[in-house]
Structures are given as C-alpha cells and as structure tokens.
Design an enzyme around this catalytic site. Structure first.
Site, PDB file in Angstrom:
ATOM      1  N   LEU A   1       0.863  -1.194   0.000  1.00  0.00           N
ATOM      2  CA  LEU A   1       0.000   0.000   0.000  1.00  0.00           C
ATOM      3  C   LEU A   1       0.893   1.235   0.000  1.00  0.00           C
ATOM      4  O   LEU A   1       1.920   1.263   0.675  1.00  0.00           O
ATOM      5  CB  LEU A   1      -0.886  -0.001   1.257  1.00  0.00           C
ATOM      6  CG  LEU A   1      -1.833  -1.185   1.437  1.00  0.00           C
ATOM      7  CD1 LEU A   1      -2.471  -1.151   2.832  1.00  0.00           C
ATOM      8  CD2 LEU A   1      -2.903  -1.168   0.349  1.00  0.00           C
TER       9      LEU A   1
ATOM     10  N   GLU B   1       5.617  -3.528  12.878  1.00  0.00           N
ATOM     11  CA  GLU B   1       5.199  -2.697  14.013  1.00  0.00           C
ATOM     12  C   GLU B   1       3.685  -2.564  14.116  1.00  0.00           C
ATOM     13  O   GLU B   1       3.130  -2.447  15.214  1.00  0.00           O
ATOM     14  CB  GLU B   1       5.795  -1.293  13.857  1.00  0.00           C
ATOM     15  CG  GLU B   1       5.198  -0.280  14.810  1.00  0.00           C
ATOM     16  CD  GLU B   1       5.701   1.129  14.572  1.00  0.00           C
ATOM     17  OE1 GLU B   1       6.359   1.656  15.475  1.00  0.00           O
ATOM     18  OE2 GLU B   1       5.448   1.707  13.492  1.00  0.00           O
TER      19      GLU B   1
ATOM     20  N   ARG C   1      -4.267  -6.187   5.562  1.00  0.00           N
ATOM     21  CA  ARG C   1      -3.138  -6.473   6.441  1.00  0.00           C
ATOM     22  C   ARG C   1      -3.516  -7.358   7.628  1.00  0.00           C
ATOM     23  O   ARG C   1      -2.662  -7.673   8.456  1.00  0.00           O
ATOM     24  CB  ARG C   1      -2.513  -5.154   6.920  1.00  0.00           C
ATOM     25  CG  ARG C   1      -1.977  -4.286   5.771  1.00  0.00           C
ATOM     26  CD  ARG C   1      -0.961  -3.281   6.238  1.00  0.00           C
ATOM     27  NE  ARG C   1       0.130  -3.938   6.932  1.00  0.00           N
ATOM     28  CZ  ARG C   1       1.032  -3.308   7.666  1.00  0.00           C
ATOM     29  NH1 ARG C   1       0.969  -2.006   7.783  1.00  0.00           N
ATOM     30  NH2 ARG C   1       1.993  -3.970   8.279  1.00  0.00           N
TER      31      ARG C   1
ATOM     32  N   ARG D   1      -6.476   4.564  10.141  1.00  0.00           N
ATOM     33  CA  ARG D   1      -6.237   3.165  10.522  1.00  0.00           C
ATOM     34  C   ARG D   1      -6.714   2.828  11.947  1.00  0.00           C
ATOM     35  O   ARG D   1      -6.921   1.651  12.263  1.00  0.00           O
ATOM     36  CB  ARG D   1      -4.746   2.851  10.434  1.00  0.00           C
ATOM     37  CG  ARG D   1      -4.165   2.978   9.033  1.00  0.00           C
ATOM     38  CD  ARG D   1      -4.649   1.870   8.131  1.00  0.00           C
ATOM     39  NE  ARG D   1      -4.167   2.026   6.773  1.00  0.00           N
ATOM     40  CZ  ARG D   1      -2.988   1.580   6.334  1.00  0.00           C
ATOM     41  NH1 ARG D   1      -2.165   0.978   7.173  1.00  0.00           N
ATOM     42  NH2 ARG D   1      -2.647   1.748   5.071  1.00  0.00           N
TER      43      ARG D   1
ATOM     44  N   HIS E   1       0.215   7.562  10.002  1.00  0.00           N
ATOM     45  CA  HIS E   1       0.238   7.157  11.415  1.00  0.00           C
ATOM     46  C   HIS E   1       0.796   8.277  12.293  1.00  0.00           C
ATOM     47  O   HIS E   1       1.574   9.116  11.818  1.00  0.00           O
ATOM     48  CB  HIS E   1       1.157   5.936  11.598  1.00  0.00           C
ATOM     49  CG  HIS E   1       0.645   4.665  11.013  1.00  0.00           C
ATOM     50  ND1 HIS E   1       1.402   3.863  10.173  1.00  0.00           N
ATOM     51  CD2 HIS E   1      -0.542   4.024  11.157  1.00  0.00           C
ATOM     52  CE1 HIS E   1       0.698   2.794   9.830  1.00  0.00           C
ATOM     53  NE2 HIS E   1      -0.481   2.869  10.404  1.00  0.00           N
TER      54      HIS E   1
ATOM     55  N   CYS F   1       8.504   1.273  11.799  1.00  0.00           N
ATOM     56  CA  CYS F   1       7.501   0.277  11.392  1.00  0.00           C
ATOM     57  C   CYS F   1       8.112  -1.081  11.053  1.00  0.00           C
ATOM     58  O   CYS F   1       7.383  -2.066  10.947  1.00  0.00           O
ATOM     59  CB  CYS F   1       6.655   0.801  10.246  1.00  0.00           C
ATOM     60  SG  CYS F   1       7.558   1.294   8.827  1.00  0.00           S
TER      61      CYS F   1
HETATM   62  C1  CIR Z   1       0.683   0.454   4.960  1.00  0.00           C
HETATM   63  O1  CIR Z   1       0.116   1.307   4.277  1.00  0.00           O
HETATM   64  O2  CIR Z   1       0.122  -0.131   5.878  1.00  0.00           O
HETATM   65  C2  CIR Z   1       2.114   0.102   4.654  1.00  0.00           C
HETATM   66  N1  CIR Z   1       2.327   0.217   3.243  1.00  0.00           N
HETATM   67  C3  CIR Z   1       3.061   1.016   5.388  1.00  0.00           C
HETATM   68  C4  CIR Z   1       2.990   0.814   6.862  1.00  0.00           C
HETATM   69  C5  CIR Z   1       3.962   1.650   7.599  1.00  0.00           C
HETATM   70  N2  CIR Z   1       3.819   1.423   8.991  1.00  0.00           N
HETATM   71  C6  CIR Z   1       4.241   2.254   9.925  1.00  0.00           C
HETATM   72  O3  CIR Z   1       4.742   3.324   9.649  1.00  0.00           O
HETATM   73  N3  CIR Z   1       4.020   1.903  11.185  1.00  0.00           N
END
Ligand code: CIR
Length: 258
Positions: free
Chosen positions: A18, A66, A86, A131, A161, A250
């Site tokens: 994503l 994370e 996810r 989220r 986030h 993350c």
């Molecule tokens: C997402 O959109 O969930 C992933 N592509 C990126 C997640 C990054 N997570 C974070 O910074 N804790």
C-alpha cells in the site's frame, strides 16, 4: 530498555505494498532487500537479540511488523489493522510474541495500527487516524491499564500514522516534525521536544535505544541535532522502503525481555 527486536523479512509481494501517503513509484525489490538487511544490521546496536518472524511472501506489507502489535510491560495487544488487507499478518506476529508476553486480541469493530502508538513513560499516545478508531484506543486502554499505562488519544490532522510525525530517539525526548501536531499534546509526558524542520519531516521517525539512533539518510539538520545531544547516529538509505509508505519504526517491534 529494549533487549529484543522482532523483525519480518521483506516479502516477494512487497512491490504491491500500500502506498497512499508518502510512497509510490516503482520498487526495486533487490535494493529494498539490501536496505532492509542494512536496517536489521543497524538494529543490532540497539538490542541484544533479533528474532525473525517467518516471512509471508504473499502479504505485501508484512515487513512493516510494528503495525501488528503494541508491546509494553510484558503485555502485547495484537492489533486489528485499519487496512483489511493487512489482517492476515497478525497471527504469526502473535505466535512470535507468545514466549514473552501476555497476549490480548483487538476485536471488531475496533481498528488499531501499531504505528499510531507512541509510548512516553507511563503514557501511550494513540493517533486517531484512517487506521485507528476510538474503539481501537479503548482496546489499548483496557489492555494496558492493569500495568499502569494511561492512554491519551490524539486526532491526527494528516498522514498515515502518529509516528510519521513524531518518535522518541531517547527516553523522555520527542522528535517532532515542524507544523505536524500541536506540541501541547506532549505536555507533562516528555522532558524535551526537538523539532525537525518541515522539509525533513520524514526524519521525525527514528529508532533510538542505548544512545544509538537509526535515521533515514539525507536529513543533515536532524542528524546534526541528534549528534549535538550526544547521540550516535546511523543513517540508512530507505528509498525503496519509503515507496511502500514505510519508515524506520515500522520495521521492528522492540521489547524488554526478562
Ligand atoms: C501500509 O500502508 O500499511 C504500509 N504500506 C506502510 C505501513 C507503515 N507502517 C508504519 O509506519 N508503522
């Protein structure tokens, strides 16, 4: 102080991660793997031990471990990601945490991503984002109240986030991207706020432990600010991880083990 880091290898499907926020562009999978390996090597300066969760090569975002759990004081809240694609990622992460943590599961309709949670002393700040919803913040409160942690929700004005805008490079210190969040949310829960200029906002997300700080390369002002405070910096090229909306925190879950 964290002693162990949980990480998850970069999956074959990573180029389909994503990328609705800061990411995008064609991902070079080999380079992404090289960058992720360098990250794991740098993490060795922050913890005694690194444990790898079995990769899921069909889950594009699974390297961003994370988001699947919030861990503190011997407890782990297994999240229910705000991104439905996810949710398959959480079971193996829970399994890996089981030897060290009492597990609690986030249930519908709550949604929560670990990237929205920042622990500062006895407080868990939680970003209310695309989220993470109010029920997710409430699940966090219920899980961690018995171990003396308070939960403070923060509506996120922008971004993926909470930790895209702030992180903690050392105990009591917040690194905050300029003009991202109202600094008053940190009143009484940290000793100092160090502001990163808006042009270096991506560098507000760092991993810090034991006087070491992993930060993205190419952010000289942030690096100088950390070094002036006596912290040792480890700049890392994250070009391919950023394309999948990833940043430093993350890609690991840090925990204290007995
Ligand atoms: C997402 O959109 O969930 C992933 N592509 C990126 C997640 C990054 N997570 C974070 O910074 N804790």
């Amino acid at each position: 102080m964290p002693t162990l880091a949980l990480i998850r290898p970069l999956p074959d499907a990573y180029p389909r991660a994503l990328s609705a926020y800061m990411g995008g562009g064609t991902i070079d999978l080999d380079l992404a793997r090289t960058q992720h390996r360098a990250y794991v090597e740098a993490l060795r300066a922050c913890v005694d031990r690194i444990v790898e969760v079995t990769p899921d090569h069909d889950a594009p975002d699974s390297v961003f471990i994370e988001d699947q759990a919030v861990v503190a004081r011997g407890r782990a809240l297994i999240t229910r990601s705000g991104a439905p694609s996810r949710r398959r990622e959480r079971q193996p992460v829970a399994h890996a945490l089981q030897p060290w943590c009492h597990l609690t599961w986030t249930r519908a309709p709550a949604t929560l991503d670990g990237g929205d949670v920042l622990q500062l002393g006895d407080t868990l700040l939680v970003g209310l984002s695309s989220r993470t919803n109010n029920a997710g913040a409430e699940a966090l409160r219920r899980c961690f109240a018995p171990v003396g942690l308070k939960v403070q929700p923060v509506p996120l004005p922008a971004g993926l986030h909470l930790k895209c805008a702030c992180s903690s490079p050392a105990p009591g210190i917040v690194l905050l991207a300029e003009s991202s969040l109202n600094p008053s949310i940190f009143d009484g829960i940290c000793n100092e706020i160090w502001t990163v200029p808006a042009a270096e906002a991506y560098a507000a997300n760092v991993v810090g432990a034991r006087g070491q700080v992993l930060l993205p390369s190419g952010y000289p002002h942030t690096r100088a600010l950390l070094e002036a405070a006596g912290l040792q910096t480890r700049p890392l090229d994250l070009s391919e991880l950023r394309k999948g909306d990833g940043s430093l925190t993350c890609m690991s879950i840090l925990l204290e083990t007995p």
